[in-house]
Scaffold this motif. Sequence first.
Motif, PDB file in Angstrom:
ATOM      1  N   THR A  28      36.964  27.453  37.285  1.00 17.29           N
ATOM      2  CA  THR A  28      36.546  27.610  35.896  1.00 17.29           C
ATOM      3  C   THR A  28      36.426  29.098  35.571  1.00 17.29           C
ATOM      4  OG1 THR A  28      34.162  27.638  36.326  1.00 17.29           O
ATOM      5  CG2 THR A  28      35.195  25.460  36.010  1.00 17.29           C
ATOM      6  N   THR A  29      36.501  29.400  34.308  1.00 16.10           N
ATOM      7  CA  THR A  29      36.391  30.790  33.869  1.00 16.10           C
ATOM      8  C   THR A  29      35.000  31.336  34.157  1.00 16.10           C
ATOM      9  OG1 THR A  29      37.948  30.241  32.117  1.00 16.10           O
ATOM     10  CG2 THR A  29      36.791  32.311  31.904  1.00 16.10           C
ATOM     11  N   ARG A  30      34.006  30.520  33.931  1.00 10.25           N
ATOM     12  CA  ARG A  30      32.625  30.962  34.202  1.00 10.25           C
ATOM     13  C   ARG A  30      32.427  31.242  35.691  1.00 10.25           C
ATOM     14  NH1 ARG A  30      27.835  28.766  30.948  1.00 10.25           N
ATOM     15  NH2 ARG A  30      26.538  30.572  31.209  1.00 10.25           N
ATOM     16  N   LYS A  45      37.549  33.459  27.544  1.00  8.48           N
ATOM     17  CA  LYS A  45      37.984  32.121  27.931  1.00  8.48           C
ATOM     18  C   LYS A  45      38.809  31.521  26.797  1.00  8.48           C
ATOM     19  CE  LYS A  45      35.236  28.353  27.766  1.00  8.48           C
ATOM     20  NZ  LYS A  45      34.147  27.431  28.160  1.00  8.48           N
ATOM     21  N   ALA A  63      32.981  33.306  28.274  1.00  7.65           N
ATOM     22  CA  ALA A  63      32.827  32.220  29.253  1.00  7.65           C
ATOM     23  C   ALA A  63      31.432  31.608  29.215  1.00  7.65           C
ATOM     24  CB  ALA A  63      33.131  32.732  30.662  1.00  7.65           C
ATOM     25  N   ALA A 102      44.123  34.929  28.190  1.00  6.49           N
ATOM     26  CA  ALA A 102      43.583  34.827  26.828  1.00  6.49           C
ATOM     27  C   ALA A 102      44.345  35.746  25.879  1.00  6.49           C
ATOM     28  CB  ALA A 102      42.098  35.157  26.839  1.00  6.49           C
ATOM     29  N   PHE A 125      39.977  38.688  31.691  1.00  2.55           N
ATOM     30  CA  PHE A 125      40.566  37.368  31.458  1.00  2.55           C
ATOM     31  C   PHE A 125      41.468  36.987  32.617  1.00  2.55           C
ATOM     32  CE2 PHE A 125      43.240  40.397  29.133  1.00  2.55           C
ATOM     33  CZ  PHE A 125      44.527  40.076  29.544  1.00  2.55           C
ATOM     34  N   GLU A 126      41.686  35.676  32.752  1.00  2.75           N
ATOM     35  CA  GLU A 126      42.524  35.160  33.835  1.00  2.75           C
ATOM     36  C   GLU A 126      43.938  35.708  33.705  1.00  2.75           C
ATOM     37  OE1 GLU A 126      41.351  33.140  36.246  1.00  2.75           O
ATOM     38  OE2 GLU A 126      39.702  31.998  35.384  1.00  2.75           O
TER      39      GLU A 126
END
Length: 155
Positions: A28-30, A45, A63, A102, A125-126
């Motif tokens: 998860t992003t968090r 996110k 997030a 994102a 960001f991812e």
Amino acid sequence: MTMITQLQSSLMQHKTRFDVLNHAASMTTREAARRAGIPPQQMAKPVILDDFQGHWLMAVIPASRHVDLEKVHKLTHRHWRLVHERDFGKRFGDCDVGAIPAVGNLFGLETLVDQSLTEQPDIYFESGRHDELVHMSGKHYMALIPEAKSGRFCE
């Protein structure tokens, strides 16, 4: 070209200063923010929304927050629903499910950024993978997505 390569190419094309932060894999992003030791309010996110007519929107929020669909409706004058990851995986090429960058314009998506993110000095960001994040200044992040609209739409 892989999504990660395409993202890096886009960042370089925009002359965006960024670095890549590796962390233990997360789902998860968090959790990615926690594992990387960064404040969740600086972690962008992406949440994919559908307007019931096939038009998709990337809503980018911290997030630490959740999208308020009623607030998104008020900002866009359209009704939205959440799109499940299993329904959009192929659209995002070789990105790991749940690790989409994102950067909506990279995917041809209209983008809405929560105002609280535009106020952050740094954004993470991812990268398209579950074990690395892209880091840049908030100013450079917003310059990377110039067509994005912003407003307050999360809780």
